[in-house]
Write a protein that holds these residues in place. Structure first.
Motif, PDB file in Angstrom:
ATOM      1  N   ASN A 209      -7.407   9.677   2.318  1.00 42.13           N
ATOM      2  CA  ASN A 209      -8.558   8.957   2.411  1.00 42.13           C
ATOM      3  C   ASN A 209      -8.325   7.695   1.513  1.00 42.13           C
ATOM      4  OD1 ASN A 209      -9.894  10.585   4.169  1.00 42.13           O
ATOM      5  ND2 ASN A 209     -11.548  11.022   2.820  1.00 42.13           N
ATOM      6  N   ARG A 210      -7.240   7.463   0.712  1.00 46.77           N
ATOM      7  CA  ARG A 210      -7.220   6.298   0.041  1.00 46.77           C
ATOM      8  C   ARG A 210      -6.987   5.024   0.504  1.00 46.77           C
ATOM      9  NH1 ARG A 210      -2.514   7.845  -3.561  1.00 46.77           N
ATOM     10  NH2 ARG A 210      -2.885   5.672  -4.601  1.00 46.77           N
ATOM     11  N   PHE A 211      -6.469   5.002   1.716  1.00 45.33           N
ATOM     12  CA  PHE A 211      -5.934   3.774   2.498  1.00 45.33           C
ATOM     13  C   PHE A 211      -6.687   3.813   3.919  1.00 45.33           C
ATOM     14  CE2 PHE A 211      -2.674   4.605  -0.582  1.00 45.33           C
ATOM     15  CZ  PHE A 211      -2.555   3.557  -1.253  1.00 45.33           C
ATOM     16  N   LEU A 212      -6.925   2.574   4.279  1.00 45.45           N
ATOM     17  CA  LEU A 212      -7.133   2.151   5.642  1.00 45.45           C
ATOM     18  C   LEU A 212      -5.994   1.427   6.338  1.00 45.45           C
ATOM     19  CD1 LEU A 212     -11.100   1.350   5.825  1.00 45.45           C
ATOM     20  CD2 LEU A 212      -9.749   3.535   6.788  1.00 45.45           C
ATOM     21  N   ALA A 213      -5.647   1.531   7.496  1.00 47.44           N
ATOM     22  CA  ALA A 213      -4.644   0.758   8.261  1.00 47.44           C
ATOM     23  C   ALA A 213      -5.369   0.299   9.460  1.00 47.44           C
ATOM     24  CB  ALA A 213      -3.607   1.376   8.601  1.00 47.44           C
ATOM     25  N   TYR A 214      -5.383  -1.119   9.614  1.00 49.38           N
ATOM     26  CA  TYR A 214      -6.281  -1.737  10.698  1.00 49.38           C
ATOM     27  C   TYR A 214      -5.449  -2.763  11.326  1.00 49.38           C
ATOM     28  CZ  TYR A 214      -7.514  -4.907   6.861  1.00 49.38           C
ATOM     29  OH  TYR A 214      -7.719  -5.704   5.732  1.00 49.38           O
ATOM     30  N   THR A 215      -5.925  -3.329  12.641  1.00 52.45           N
ATOM     31  CA  THR A 215      -5.305  -4.443  13.264  1.00 52.45           C
ATOM     32  C   THR A 215      -6.029  -5.585  12.628  1.00 52.45           C
ATOM     33  OG1 THR A 215      -5.215  -3.173  14.981  1.00 52.45           O
ATOM     34  CG2 THR A 215      -4.801  -5.333  15.452  1.00 52.45           C
ATOM     35  N   SER A 216      -5.595  -6.756  12.096  1.00 53.14           N
ATOM     36  CA  SER A 216      -6.076  -7.945  11.550  1.00 53.14           C
ATOM     37  C   SER A 216      -5.373  -9.028  12.378  1.00 53.14           C
ATOM     38  CB  SER A 216      -6.083  -7.916  10.082  1.00 53.14           C
ATOM     39  OG  SER A 216      -6.565  -9.267   9.553  1.00 53.14           O
ATOM     40  N   TYR A 217      -6.583 -10.155  12.467  1.00 53.52           N
ATOM     41  CA  TYR A 217      -5.927 -11.577  13.129  1.00 53.52           C
ATOM     42  C   TYR A 217      -6.138 -12.505  11.969  1.00 53.52           C
ATOM     43  CZ  TYR A 217      -6.428  -9.594  17.975  1.00 53.52           C
ATOM     44  OH  TYR A 217      -6.010  -8.851  19.260  1.00 53.52           O
ATOM     45  N   THR A 218      -6.028 -12.162  10.856  1.00 49.79           N
ATOM     46  CA  THR A 218      -6.274 -12.893   9.831  1.00 49.79           C
ATOM     47  C   THR A 218      -5.175 -14.244  10.007  1.00 49.79           C
ATOM     48  OG1 THR A 218      -6.890 -11.241   8.545  1.00 49.79           O
ATOM     49  CG2 THR A 218      -6.510 -13.327   7.301  1.00 49.79           C
ATOM     50  N   SER A 219      -3.978 -13.827  10.537  1.00 45.14           N
ATOM     51  CA  SER A 219      -2.725 -15.112  10.475  1.00 45.14           C
ATOM     52  C   SER A 219      -2.912 -15.576  11.872  1.00 45.14           C
ATOM     53  CB  SER A 219      -1.673 -14.167  10.188  1.00 45.14           C
ATOM     54  OG  SER A 219      -1.511 -13.589   8.989  1.00 45.14           O
ATOM     55  N   GLY A 220      -3.836 -15.502  12.965  1.00 46.74           N
ATOM     56  CA  GLY A 220      -3.877 -16.102  13.949  1.00 46.74           C
ATOM     57  C   GLY A 220      -3.173 -15.355  15.008  1.00 46.74           C
ATOM     58  N   PHE A 221      -2.788 -13.944  14.669  1.00 47.45           N
ATOM     59  CA  PHE A 221      -2.294 -13.147  15.614  1.00 47.45           C
ATOM     60  C   PHE A 221      -2.416 -11.691  15.088  1.00 47.45           C
ATOM     61  CE2 PHE A 221       0.962 -14.597  12.603  1.00 47.45           C
ATOM     62  CZ  PHE A 221       1.574 -13.203  12.215  1.00 47.45           C
ATOM     63  N   PRO A 222      -2.314 -10.676  16.033  1.00 45.67           N
ATOM     64  CA  PRO A 222      -2.687  -9.527  15.518  1.00 45.67           C
ATOM     65  C   PRO A 222      -1.534  -8.798  14.696  1.00 45.67           C
ATOM     66  CG  PRO A 222      -2.265  -9.253  17.838  1.00 45.67           C
ATOM     67  CD  PRO A 222      -2.375 -10.719  17.502  1.00 45.67           C
ATOM     68  N   ASP A 223      -1.904  -8.258  13.737  1.00 51.67           N
ATOM     69  CA  ASP A 223      -0.675  -7.328  12.877  1.00 51.67           C
ATOM     70  C   ASP A 223      -1.279  -6.351  12.293  1.00 51.67           C
ATOM     71  OD1 ASP A 223       1.532  -7.053  11.733  1.00 51.67           O
ATOM     72  OD2 ASP A 223       1.683  -8.461  10.306  1.00 51.67           O
ATOM     73  N   VAL A 224      -0.635  -5.213  11.815  1.00 54.21           N
ATOM     74  CA  VAL A 224      -1.138  -4.203  10.987  1.00 54.21           C
ATOM     75  C   VAL A 224      -1.168  -4.384   9.665  1.00 54.21           C
ATOM     76  CG1 VAL A 224      -0.466  -1.702  10.264  1.00 54.21           C
ATOM     77  CG2 VAL A 224       0.078  -2.584  12.688  1.00 54.21           C
ATOM     78  N   VAL A 225      -2.418  -4.012   8.990  1.00 57.15           N
ATOM     79  CA  VAL A 225      -2.748  -4.213   7.587  1.00 57.15           C
ATOM     80  C   VAL A 225      -3.011  -2.851   7.039  1.00 57.15           C
ATOM     81  CG1 VAL A 225      -4.179  -5.142   5.777  1.00 57.15           C
ATOM     82  CG2 VAL A 225      -3.583  -6.642   7.966  1.00 57.15           C
ATOM     83  N   VAL A 226      -2.417  -2.787   6.026  1.00 56.45           N
ATOM     84  CA  VAL A 226      -2.860  -1.287   5.100  1.00 56.45           C
ATOM     85  C   VAL A 226      -3.475  -1.806   3.929  1.00 56.45           C
ATOM     86  CG1 VAL A 226      -1.918   0.651   4.175  1.00 56.45           C
ATOM     87  CG2 VAL A 226      -0.839  -0.251   6.101  1.00 56.45           C
ATOM     88  N   GLN A 227      -4.701  -1.195   3.645  1.00 59.55           N
ATOM     89  CA  GLN A 227      -5.342  -1.764   2.488  1.00 59.55           C
ATOM     90  C   GLN A 227      -6.031  -0.716   1.602  1.00 59.55           C
ATOM     91  OE1 GLN A 227      -8.428  -4.688   3.419  1.00 59.55           O
ATOM     92  NE2 GLN A 227      -9.651  -3.942   1.818  1.00 59.55           N
ATOM     93  N   SER A 228      -5.885  -0.716   0.479  1.00 58.01           N
ATOM     94  CA  SER A 228      -6.459   0.380  -0.419  1.00 58.01           C
ATOM     95  C   SER A 228      -7.788   0.231  -0.370  1.00 58.01           C
ATOM     96  CB  SER A 228      -5.841   0.126  -1.989  1.00 58.01           C
ATOM     97  OG  SER A 228      -6.501   1.082  -2.848  1.00 58.01           O
ATOM     98  N   ILE A 229      -8.364   1.311  -0.409  1.00 57.92           N
ATOM     99  CA  ILE A 229     -10.254   1.306  -0.321  1.00 57.92           C
ATOM    100  C   ILE A 229     -10.850   1.165  -1.903  1.00 57.92           C
ATOM    101  CG2 ILE A 229     -11.963   2.748   0.228  1.00 57.92           C
ATOM    102  CD1 ILE A 229     -10.356   3.903   2.345  1.00 57.92           C
ATOM    103  N   TYR A 230      -9.950   1.957  -2.606  1.00 59.67           N
ATOM    104  CA  TYR A 230     -10.687   2.158  -3.928  1.00 59.67           C
ATOM    105  C   TYR A 230      -9.709   1.567  -5.200  1.00 59.67           C
ATOM    106  CZ  TYR A 230     -13.286   5.346  -1.457  1.00 59.67           C
ATOM    107  OH  TYR A 230     -14.174   6.144  -0.579  1.00 59.67           O
ATOM    108  N   GLU A 231      -8.674   1.220  -5.113  1.00 61.83           N
ATOM    109  CA  GLU A 231      -8.040   0.494  -5.998  1.00 61.83           C
ATOM    110  C   GLU A 231      -7.643  -0.910  -5.877  1.00 61.83           C
ATOM    111  OE1 GLU A 231      -4.624   3.474  -5.908  1.00 61.83           O
ATOM    112  OE2 GLU A 231      -5.925   4.471  -4.609  1.00 61.83           O
ATOM    113  N   ALA A 232      -7.320  -1.603  -7.029  1.00 61.92           N
ATOM    114  CA  ALA A 232      -6.963  -2.859  -6.798  1.00 61.92           C
ATOM    115  C   ALA A 232      -5.455  -3.178  -6.614  1.00 61.92           C
ATOM    116  CB  ALA A 232      -7.428  -3.543  -8.170  1.00 61.92           C
TER     117      ALA A 232
END
Lengths: 466, 208
Positions: A243-266
């Motif tokens: 439960n510490r991370f989420l992985a998702y599909t992000s188009y932030t760079s203009g194309f879809p890519d897998v992003v892994v993001q911590s939920i509670y930690e900097a």
């Protein structure tokens, strides 16, 4: 009689209770709520069935708590009581006596219950609570008392931060289900999903497109909060097993890519699939041990399933076929992956070893299917989206018998993208029943739905793993 | 007056990029006269550009191209060189004018049909006219079908459009593709009219 539904209890007592120093001041959800069993005066080895007559669920009343303290304490206690009622009702180990009916009987502590009156109301058990507020700590004592035997089957005192009564209730609900039914409840689990509720728009193009960001909430829709600041399209979050991370599909760079993001930690978000315009990556899923991600990538020119370690190393190609292989989900032991493929013309669900090799097609019945989600043990089913005239329905296939059941028959509109609760007993999905796309949860039998979201469009739900 | 005008034009030219050279001299002069000429269907390549009276480095002294008499020049500050409405715009403005038409698809199909090919033939001509443009082809689907499947369907549509443009000789390194599945409908309606608009390969100019 199922042993899990019998508990050995001690006779209720009114003697002085143990008191210990109580923690306070920690942030919500990282805070460990102080909990201790209520001391019993005499140990009486009495076995009480937690079932009603004929094995039906016992009937439980959850009246208002007896509160000492000011308005803030009463408000917090009322929230604990209501949320606790909702949590227990959703898990369905008890048949709930309505709050309205229960309100006709004056609240009383566990040692002063009007047993005859509760008996007349049909209650097998009463969850009696007291609450008091001091120094921002809400002290809650709850007991589950058998009306027939006049004995307590569950008794604990909790010290909860008053600002988070919902988490207090969720904690009590989970411990109650564990002690009385040896059941892993889901009251403290979370949902993640994508939403356009903030009405923010992409800049630049004429289309004025709505962005979607990743949000998380309690399983019941409480405490919804936005997790991503990308101002772009972000979809299909999935939880790490811890439960510490989420992985998702992000188009932030203009194309879809897998992003892994911590939920509670900097810590910085990572892109382990190392996407580029020519190597686009979709729909990640954590392996049950949390070590690997399965995902779909079009890097070879069409969708295939891959796995990699969380740092992107040890990339393995699991499927290789000119058809589009997509939407991977891991088996509970991490040995297999279920995915969709249109290699046979239309989308079917297939199972393959996590290391690749021969594939097996699941007999999901007619029509196109999508988004398989493998249930946790001890269940062994896969929930999925099935296209039907006019939209989609959520269905499940029992892997032992290949029995297919439609879960959303009672819903209007289109219903898709199921995600299974960590105890396997509930399902979250997207429905257009109320016009826009909204997240709803319900039992795996299709009963007792609860609407989770109310504003914007909300989709791609993912239930946390614990 | 005409001489002064030409001098100013020359000065202006030196300050501008090669892009300005892509403009047709005749239409430029006309534009400076305050009228917007129609955009020619095909522009000559930059090497064919001549400019009466303009002295440009590395340019052989070609004889002046035949130029129609410029209309009377109104004595105001010359407008920026903007005879080609697209050439001087930034990409956001270009995209607002949608110079590259979308290609539409049948239900659950990634086939570029005859009508789509006609659209792409025209788009290829535009891309040849503006050889510095880089584009992204977005694959979109209607709301029917499931979200995850439509991501793959959108990708197939974008790749089908790209493939046809490649067959027409458009360079692969000018074209990117991205699938948005059913996330960005162009028409939010829930009927065939809306759905048919949402099943598309959509063009965005991303660089120039």
């Amino acid at each position: 009689m199922n042993q899990h539904h019998r508990v050995t209890i001690a006779a209720i007592c009114s003697a002085a209770l143990l008191w210990t120093a109580l923690p306070s001041g920690a942030p919500a959800d990282t805070f460990v709520i102080g909990a201790e069993p209520l001391q019993q005066r005499q140990q009486a080895e009495v076995s009480i069935s937690m079932r009603g007559e004929g094995g039906r669920p016992a009937r439980l009343a959850v009246p208002e708590f007896v509160v000492t303290g000011d308005e803030a304490g009463r408000a917090a206690a009322a929230t604990v009581s209501q949320v606790l009622f909702d949590d227990i009702e959703f898990e369905r180990e008890f048949t709930m006596i309505s709050r309205t009916a229960a309100s006709k009987i004056a609240p009383a502590p566990a040692d002063a219950l009007a047993y005859d009156t509760w008996n007349e109301l049909g209650a097998d058990f009463v969850l009696a609570g007291t609450a008091s507020l001091a120094a921002n700590v809400l002290t809650v004592e709850v007991r589950v008392v058998s009306v027939e035997r006049r004995l307590s089957t569950f008794g604990k005192r909790y010290a909860c931060p008053v600002r988070d009564p919902r988490y207090c209730a969720h904690t009590i609900a989970d411990e109650l289900h564990k002690e009385l039914f040896n059941l892993d409840g889901i009251a403290r689990t979370k949902l993640a999903f994508a939403s356009d509720r903030d009405g923010e728009r992409l800049g630049g193009t004429i289309e004025e497109r709505s962005i979607k960001e990743i949000y998380i909430s309690d399983y019941d829709g409480g405490k919804q909060m936005r997790l991503t600041p990308h101002r772009s399209l972000n979809i299909a979050p999935t939880w790490s097993p811890d439960n510490r991370f989420l992985a998702y599909t992000s188009y932030t760079s203009g194309f879809p890519d897998v992003v892994v993001q911590s939920i509670y930690e900097a810590r910085a978000a990572t892109r382990p699939a190392k996407g580029t315009p020519n190597s686009q990556n979709y729909l990640p899923a954590f392996s049950p041990d949390g070590a690997r991600l399965a995902f779909a990538s079009s890097r070879t020119g069409n969708f295939e399933i891959y796995t990699m370690r969380l740092d992107g190393s040890e990339l393995r190609q699991v499927t290789s076929h000119p058809g589009a292989d997509n939407a991977p989900t891991w088996s509970p032991n991490g040995q297999q992956i279920a995915f969709t493929s249109d290699r046979a013309g239309q989308n079917h669900i297939y199972i393959v070893s996590a290391d690749g090799g021969p594939i097996t097609r699941l007999p999901t019945g007619g029509g196109k299917v999508d988004r398989p989600t493998w249930s946790p043990v001890p269940f062994n089913y896969i929930a999925f989206t099935a296209e039907v005239p006019g939209g989609n329905h959520v269905r499940m296939i029992e892997l032992g018998t290949n029995t297919v059941t439609t879960l959303t028959s009672a819903f209007q509109g289109s219903n898709e993208s199921p995600s299974v609760a960590p105890n396997g007993r509930h399902i979250a999905f997207v429905t257009t029943q109320w016009g826009k796309e909204h997240i709803v949860i319900m039992g795996r039998d299709g009963k007792l739905e609860r609407r989770v979201t109310t504003s914007g469009n909300n989709k791609y739900p993912s239930w946390s793993k614990r | 007056m005409n001489q002064e005008f030409r001098t100013r034009m020359t000065h202006s030219l030196r300050l501008r990029t090669l892009l300005a050279l892509a403009l047709v001299g005749t239409t430029t002069l006309a534009a400076c006269g305050g009228k917007k000429p129609p955009v020619p269907a095909t522009a000559p390549p930059p090497s064919a550009v001549t400019f009466p009276g303009a002295t440009t480095p590395n340019r052989p002294p070609d004889p002046p191209a035949p130029v129609p008499e410029p209309p009377p020049v109104i004595p105001v500050e010359p407008a920026p060189i903007a005879s080609d409405p697209l050439a001087s715009l930034d990409t956001d403005e270009i995209n607002r004018q949608s110079p590259l038409a979308p290609v539409f698809f049948g239900l659950d199909s990634d086939t570029v049909d005859a009508e789509g090919q006609k659209v792409l033939d025209a788009n290829a001509a535009v891309l040849r006219k503006y050889p510095t443009w880089a584009i992204t082809i977005e694959g979109h689907s209607d709301e029917r079908g499931s979200a995850e499947y439509n991501l793959a369907l959108g990708e197939r549509r974008a790749l089908a459009v790209k493939g046809y443009l490649l067959s027409l000789g458009i360079a692969a390194d000018r074209i990117r593709t991205v699938s948005y599945g059913k996330e960005f409908p162009f028409d939010p309606g829930q009927n065939e009219t809306a759905w048919s608009k949402n099943r598309r390969g959509h063009f965005v100019v991303t660089g120039k």
